[in-house]
Scaffold this motif. Structure first.
Motif, short mmCIF file in Angstrom:
data_model
loop_
_atom_site.label_atom_id
_atom_site.label_comp_id
_atom_site.label_asym_id
_atom_site.label_seq_id
_atom_site.Cartn_x
_atom_site.Cartn_y
_atom_site.Cartn_z
N GLY A 71 0.82 -1.21 0.00
CA GLY A 71 0.00 0.00 0.00
C GLY A 71 0.85 1.26 0.00
N ASP A 72 2.13 1.12 0.28
CA ASP A 72 3.03 2.28 0.30
C ASP A 72 4.27 1.94 -0.54
OD1 ASP A 72 4.79 4.33 0.81
OD2 ASP A 72 4.79 4.12 2.99
N VAL A 73 4.31 2.50 -1.75
CA VAL A 73 5.46 2.23 -2.61
C VAL A 73 6.43 3.42 -2.64
CG1 VAL A 73 4.32 0.52 -4.06
CG2 VAL A 73 4.23 2.94 -4.73
N SER A 74 6.26 4.37 -1.72
CA SER A 74 7.10 5.57 -1.74
C SER A 74 8.55 5.27 -1.37
CB SER A 74 6.55 6.61 -0.77
OG SER A 74 6.81 6.22 0.57
N VAL A 75 9.42 6.19 -1.76
CA VAL A 75 10.81 6.13 -1.34
C VAL A 75 10.90 6.44 0.16
CG1 VAL A 75 13.05 7.33 -1.56
CG2 VAL A 75 11.76 6.70 -3.61
N TYR A 76 10.04 7.32 0.62
CA TYR A 76 10.11 7.82 1.99
C TYR A 76 9.92 6.71 3.03
CZ TYR A 76 9.46 11.18 5.82
OH TYR A 76 9.59 11.89 6.99
N THR A 77 8.81 6.03 2.95
CA THR A 77 8.52 5.00 3.96
C THR A 77 8.16 3.65 3.35
OG1 THR A 77 6.32 5.96 3.98
CG2 THR A 77 7.73 6.44 5.87
N GLY A 78 8.20 3.56 2.02
CA GLY A 78 7.65 2.36 1.39
C GLY A 78 8.66 1.50 0.63
N VAL A 79 8.10 0.69 -0.27
CA VAL A 79 8.86 -0.32 -1.01
C VAL A 79 10.04 0.29 -1.78
CG1 VAL A 79 8.69 -2.00 -2.89
CG2 VAL A 79 6.83 -1.81 -1.22
N GLY A 81 11.87 2.74 -1.09
CA GLY A 81 13.02 3.03 -0.23
C GLY A 81 13.99 1.86 -0.23
N TYR A 82 13.43 0.63 -0.23
CA TYR A 82 14.29 -0.56 -0.28
C TYR A 82 14.96 -0.67 -1.66
CZ TYR A 82 11.25 -1.58 3.68
OH TYR A 82 10.52 -1.49 4.83
N VAL A 83 14.17 -0.35 -2.69
CA VAL A 83 14.74 -0.39 -4.05
C VAL A 83 15.93 0.55 -4.13
CG1 VAL A 83 14.29 0.17 -6.48
CG2 VAL A 83 12.55 -1.05 -5.14
N LEU A 84 15.75 1.77 -3.62
CA LEU A 84 16.84 2.75 -3.65
C LEU A 84 18.05 2.22 -2.87
CD1 LEU A 84 16.52 6.59 -3.26
CD2 LEU A 84 18.31 5.34 -2.09
N ILE A 99 20.89 -5.66 -7.43
CA ILE A 99 20.04 -5.21 -8.53
C ILE A 99 18.94 -6.25 -8.78
CG2 ILE A 99 20.01 -4.80 -11.04
CD1 ILE A 99 21.25 -2.46 -9.84
N GLN A 100 19.33 -7.51 -8.72
CA GLN A 100 18.35 -8.58 -8.93
C GLN A 100 17.30 -8.59 -7.81
OE1 GLN A 100 18.13 -10.01 -11.69
NE2 GLN A 100 20.12 -9.34 -12.50
N LYS A 101 17.73 -8.19 -6.63
CA LYS A 101 16.81 -8.10 -5.49
C LYS A 101 15.81 -6.96 -5.70
CE LYS A 101 17.96 -8.05 -0.70
NZ LYS A 101 17.62 -9.18 0.12
N ALA A 102 16.31 -5.88 -6.32
CA ALA A 102 15.46 -4.70 -6.50
C ALA A 102 14.43 -4.90 -7.62
CB ALA A 102 16.34 -3.48 -6.80
N LEU A 103 14.79 -5.70 -8.61
CA LEU A 103 13.96 -5.79 -9.82
C LEU A 103 12.51 -6.20 -9.58
CD1 LEU A 103 13.85 -5.44 -12.89
CD2 LEU A 103 14.59 -7.83 -13.12
N PRO A 104 12.26 -7.33 -8.90
CA PRO A 104 10.84 -7.68 -8.70
C PRO A 104 10.09 -6.65 -7.86
CG PRO A 104 12.29 -9.17 -7.46
CD PRO A 104 13.17 -8.34 -8.34
N LEU A 105 10.80 -5.98 -6.97
CA LEU A 105 10.15 -4.94 -6.15
C LEU A 105 9.70 -3.78 -7.02
CD1 LEU A 105 12.49 -4.79 -2.98
CD2 LEU A 105 10.28 -5.96 -3.20
N ILE A 106 10.59 -3.33 -7.90
CA ILE A 106 10.23 -2.15 -8.70
C ILE A 106 9.15 -2.51 -9.72
CG2 ILE A 106 11.94 -2.26 -10.61
CD1 ILE A 106 11.01 0.91 -8.73
N GLU A 107 9.24 -3.73 -10.27
CA GLU A 107 8.24 -4.11 -11.27
C GLU A 107 6.83 -4.05 -10.69
OE1 GLU A 107 10.02 -7.83 -12.68
OE2 GLU A 107 10.32 -6.82 -14.63
N LYS A 108 6.70 -4.56 -9.47
CA LYS A 108 5.38 -4.53 -8.85
C LYS A 108 5.03 -3.11 -8.37
CE LYS A 108 2.57 -7.00 -5.48
NZ LYS A 108 2.45 -8.19 -4.63
N GLY A 126 9.18 8.79 -7.71
CA GLY A 126 10.12 7.89 -7.03
C GLY A 126 10.18 6.54 -7.73
N PRO A 127 9.06 5.77 -7.68
CA PRO A 127 9.04 4.47 -8.38
C PRO A 127 9.39 4.59 -9.87
CG PRO A 127 7.07 4.74 -7.02
CD PRO A 127 7.85 6.00 -6.88
N LEU A 128 8.86 5.61 -10.55
CA LEU A 128 9.09 5.71 -12.00
C LEU A 128 10.56 5.99 -12.32
CD1 LEU A 128 5.86 7.73 -12.93
CD2 LEU A 128 6.37 5.36 -13.57
#
Ligand code: GSH
Length: 415
Positions: A71-79, A81-84, A99-108, A126-128
């Motif tokens: 429900g929270d994909v923001s850089v600030y408190t959400g998914v 942030g882990y991608v970054l 990078i491989q760890k980040a990929l499925p997170l960003i895709e979703k 952020g996500p984009l």
């Protein structure tokens, strides 16, 4: 009772931070933080930091598996942030598995954006933007344009002077400007037209001029968020001015010297004798020392102003702000970037980067040592304890960065 110990204002303020337990200067410091030449972190310090990063990543991993909130994909408190964080770790640890760890997170995450909020830290850019960067790095070239188009599309609200988009970093135009500059830097100038960057810069300047005029201020630019004239990095003038300085090639010399510089001078006059700054124009209290409010944000602005305008007084303001961070910056709020000890450590690290002074590296490294002991000081638990801006992910970002102090960067803020 009448004879009881009065609760003074200063003791209330003290309850926000831990007394700094470390010696204030390198001299006499026995802990092996810097090597003998004193210009570098010791191997022992770096090894400790790296080991802590690995241990804390296990905590983050376990928690992520248990309770990732889509429900929270923001850089600030959400998914995102882990991608970054994972993109950052792939760089500093030179390990592509992140990078491989980040990929499925960003895709979703990209499928979950909400079509609102224009900033990198709290909104869709952020996500984009992170999506565009990841796809670019993975050579998934066909995926990049849609992400960048998504960012560009948001210019409509940004450029509309009648929209209610604010100017600050967390929700406003300066936070959108960061996304544009990051895409240009990470993917290429060709991806974002300079005219778009320029129009965002113009919108920020226009908005600041209009408010200063409306309020008959003696300063050329003025900003507010939710009807308060915040000063700090997250919601205030400092963050906006810092972003403009980072975009200075898009400003005319007149704008830089007649609009931005006098506004920085105005902020400098608000500095308390302690070195800290008020959180807003209506607030007189010398209380908050967070990246979001107070001295840490000011360090970035004054130190950058020193580099841009080459005037010694800016450096003095930055160093003074740094003193208050050293005194009162080990926070009971936690270890995060926004209002925690790792964000404050980044400000000290920035002072080192600008001055090259090993005393500053020493101080930043002591904040790093504090953050290595994550969870052991009895700090309060943030609302989003694992997140990049409030919690553990930010602490890890800082610890991973400090091993290479010359290249360290406060994420989503310093380019
Ligand atoms: N929800 C946050 C967390 O759990 O970490 C705490 C909120 C917070 O600390 N906000 C910052 C602040 O300075 C501004 S972003 N609050 C005012 C205060 O500390 O008095």
């Amino acid at each position: 009772s009448l004879f009881g110990t009065p609760v003074s204002k200063s003791s209330m303020a003290e309850s926000r931070y831990f007394p700094n337990p470390y010696p204030p200067t390198l001299q006499g410091e026995r802990a092996k933080i810097l090597d003998d030449s004193k210009n570098q972190l010791s191997e022992e310090y770096i090894a400790n930091s790296k080991r802590t990063v690995q241990n804390l990543l296990k905590v983050l991993d376990a928690e992520e598996k248990r309770s990732l909130d889509w429900g929270d994909v923001s850089v600030y408190t959400g998914v995102c942030g882990y991608v970054l964080l994972y993109i950052h770790l792939s760089d500093v640890l030179e390990d592509d598995s992140y990078i491989q760890k980040a990929l499925p997170l960003i895709e979703k995450a990209i499928t979950k954006i909400k079509g609102r909020r224009v900033s990198f830290v709290c909104g869709d850019p952020g996500p984009l933007t992170l999506g565009a960067i990841l796809y670019h790095r993975l050579n998934m070239k066909s995926q990049v344009p849609a992400c960048i188009e998504g960012v560009k599309k948001m210019k409509r609200d940004i450029l509309n002077p009648k929209s209610d988009v604010p100017d600050e970093i967390l929700y406003g135009r300066a936070g959108y400007l960061y996304a544009l500059l990051l895409i240009q830097k990470e993917i290429g100038k060709a991806e974002i037209d300079d005219t778009l960057v320029r129009s965002v810069v113009s919108a920020i300047l226009d908005s600041g001029r209009a408010l200063a005029l409306k309020e008959r201020r003696s300063v050329p630019l003025m900003y507010q968020w939710h009807e308060k004239h915040y000063i700090g990095a997250a919601h205030g003038i400092i963050g906006i001015l810092f972003m403009l300085l980072q975009a200075k090639e898009h400003l005319t010399s007149a704008e830089l010297h007649e609009l931005v510089k006098p506004t920085i001078d105005y902020i400098a006059k608000l500095q308390f004798p302690s070195g800290n700054l008020p959180s807003s124009l209506s607030n007189e209290s010398d209380r908050l020392i967070h990246w979001c409010h107070g001295a840490p944000g000011a360090v970035f602005l004054f130190a950058k102003a020193y580099q841009v305008f080459n005037e010694k007084s800016y450096l003095e303001h930055a160093l003074k702000a740094g003193e208050s961070i050293w005194e009162r910056g080990l926070l009971k709020k936690g270890y995060g970037l926004c209002h925690g000890s790792s964000g404050n450590g980044y400000a000290l690290l920035y002072l080192y980067q600008v001055t090259g002074d090993s005393e500053m590296l020493y101080r930043a490294a002591q904040f790093g040592r504090w953050c290595q002991d994550y969870g052991k000081h009895g700090c309060r638990t943030p609302d989003r304890p694992m997140s990049l801006f409030e919690g553990l992910a930010g602490n890890i970002h800082f610890l991973a960065d400090i091993a290479n102090p010359k290249n360290a960067k406060f994420p989503a803020f310093v380019l």
